[in-house]
Enzyme design. Structure first.
Site, PDB file in Angstrom:
ATOM      1  N   HIS A  34     -36.011 -22.687 -44.758  1.00  0.00           N
ATOM      2  CA  HIS A  34     -35.807 -22.713 -46.212  1.00  0.00           C
ATOM      3  C   HIS A  34     -35.619 -21.297 -46.720  1.00  0.00           C
ATOM      4  CE1 HIS A  34     -37.876 -26.733 -46.751  1.00  0.00           C
ATOM      5  NE2 HIS A  34     -38.507 -26.340 -45.662  1.00  0.00           N
ATOM      6  N   GLU A 116     -40.245 -20.608 -44.749  1.00  0.00           N
ATOM      7  CA  GLU A 116     -39.513 -20.088 -45.909  1.00  0.00           C
ATOM      8  C   GLU A 116     -39.140 -18.634 -45.670  1.00  0.00           C
ATOM      9  OE1 GLU A 116     -38.676 -21.554 -48.784  1.00  0.00           O
ATOM     10  OE2 GLU A 116     -39.983 -23.333 -48.971  1.00  0.00           O
ATOM     11  N   HIS A 155     -32.958 -26.807 -44.563  1.00  0.00           N
ATOM     12  CA  HIS A 155     -33.365 -27.816 -45.548  1.00  0.00           C
ATOM     13  C   HIS A 155     -32.146 -28.631 -45.988  1.00  0.00           C
ATOM     14  CE1 HIS A 155     -36.104 -28.610 -49.294  1.00  0.00           C
ATOM     15  NE2 HIS A 155     -35.991 -29.664 -48.527  1.00  0.00           N
ATOM     16  N   ASP A 165     -30.598 -24.705 -49.367  1.00  0.00           N
ATOM     17  CA  ASP A 165     -31.195 -23.554 -48.666  1.00  0.00           C
ATOM     18  C   ASP A 165     -31.245 -23.769 -47.152  1.00  0.00           C
ATOM     19  OD1 ASP A 165     -33.182 -25.556 -49.433  1.00  0.00           O
ATOM     20  OD2 ASP A 165     -34.711 -24.191 -48.709  1.00  0.00           O
TER      21      ASP A 165
HETATM   22 ZN   LIG Z   1     -36.122 -25.704 -49.031  1.00  0.00          ZN
END
Ligand SMILES: [Zn+2]
Length: 180
Positions: A34, A116, A155, A165
């Protein structure tokens, strides 16, 4: 890097309350990449850490005020300067993917690890972020036998149309080369 009790050793741990148990028999078998920055495209502040820990009370930034009560998390966050933070232990289910599916198996949160990157769709990622991401992924592959190099997705792959993303500037070829 080393993992002990489903946590990386020697990195910053910030415990997010936004997790629960993985379903019984769920195998950790997918890595989901992400990107996030709060507000979008603004880097180098603490909003993301506070957001994942439900610690934003109110903000002058409208964007942040609007999302601050969402309950979300990821297992790991890799900042622009290469710092890695873990929010949820890998044996627990972090809340990063939302409505999602892969190979007809729904709810990717059940069986994935969410990473992330501090970033956004239209700014390239930093070299150090690739380097740290590769270290992280190599360690995860060693520790969780159902993960594999061909089960690393965006994602946007598992929630198409809904999520974009980590975006078109994430260099998948580079990641693949670095993982060899
Ligand atoms: Zn995401």
């Amino acid at each position: 890097m080393k993992i002990k009790n489903h946590l990386f050793e020697n990195i910053k741990i910030l415990s997010s309350p936004n997790y629960d148990l993985r379903p019984k028999n769920a195998k950790i078998s997918l890595i989901v990449l992400h990107s996030i920055s709060l507000p979008p495209t603004i880097f180098g502040n603490r909003y993301v850490e506070d957001f994942f820990c439900n610690k934003i009370k109110s903000s002058e930034e409208k964007y942040i005020n609007d999302i601050k009560d969402m309950k979300v998390s990821a297992h790991l966050y890799i900042k622009r300067d290469g710092e890695i933070i873990q929010f949820v232990s890998f044996d627990k289910r972090a809340w990063h993917a939302g409505k999602s599916s892969y190979e007809n198996v729904e709810n990717c949160n059940d069986y994935s690890i969410g990473i992330e990157l501090e970033g956004c769709d239209d700014i390239s990622y930093e070299d150090i972020q690739y380097e740290k991401l590769v270290e992280v992924i190599k360690t995860l592959l060693k520790n969780y036998s159902h993960l594999s190099k061909d089960r690393i997705l965006s994602h946007s792959d598992i929630a198409p149309g809904r999520k974009s993303d980590p975006g078109p500037l994430f260099d998948w070829k580079r990641l693949e080369r670095m993982l060899k």
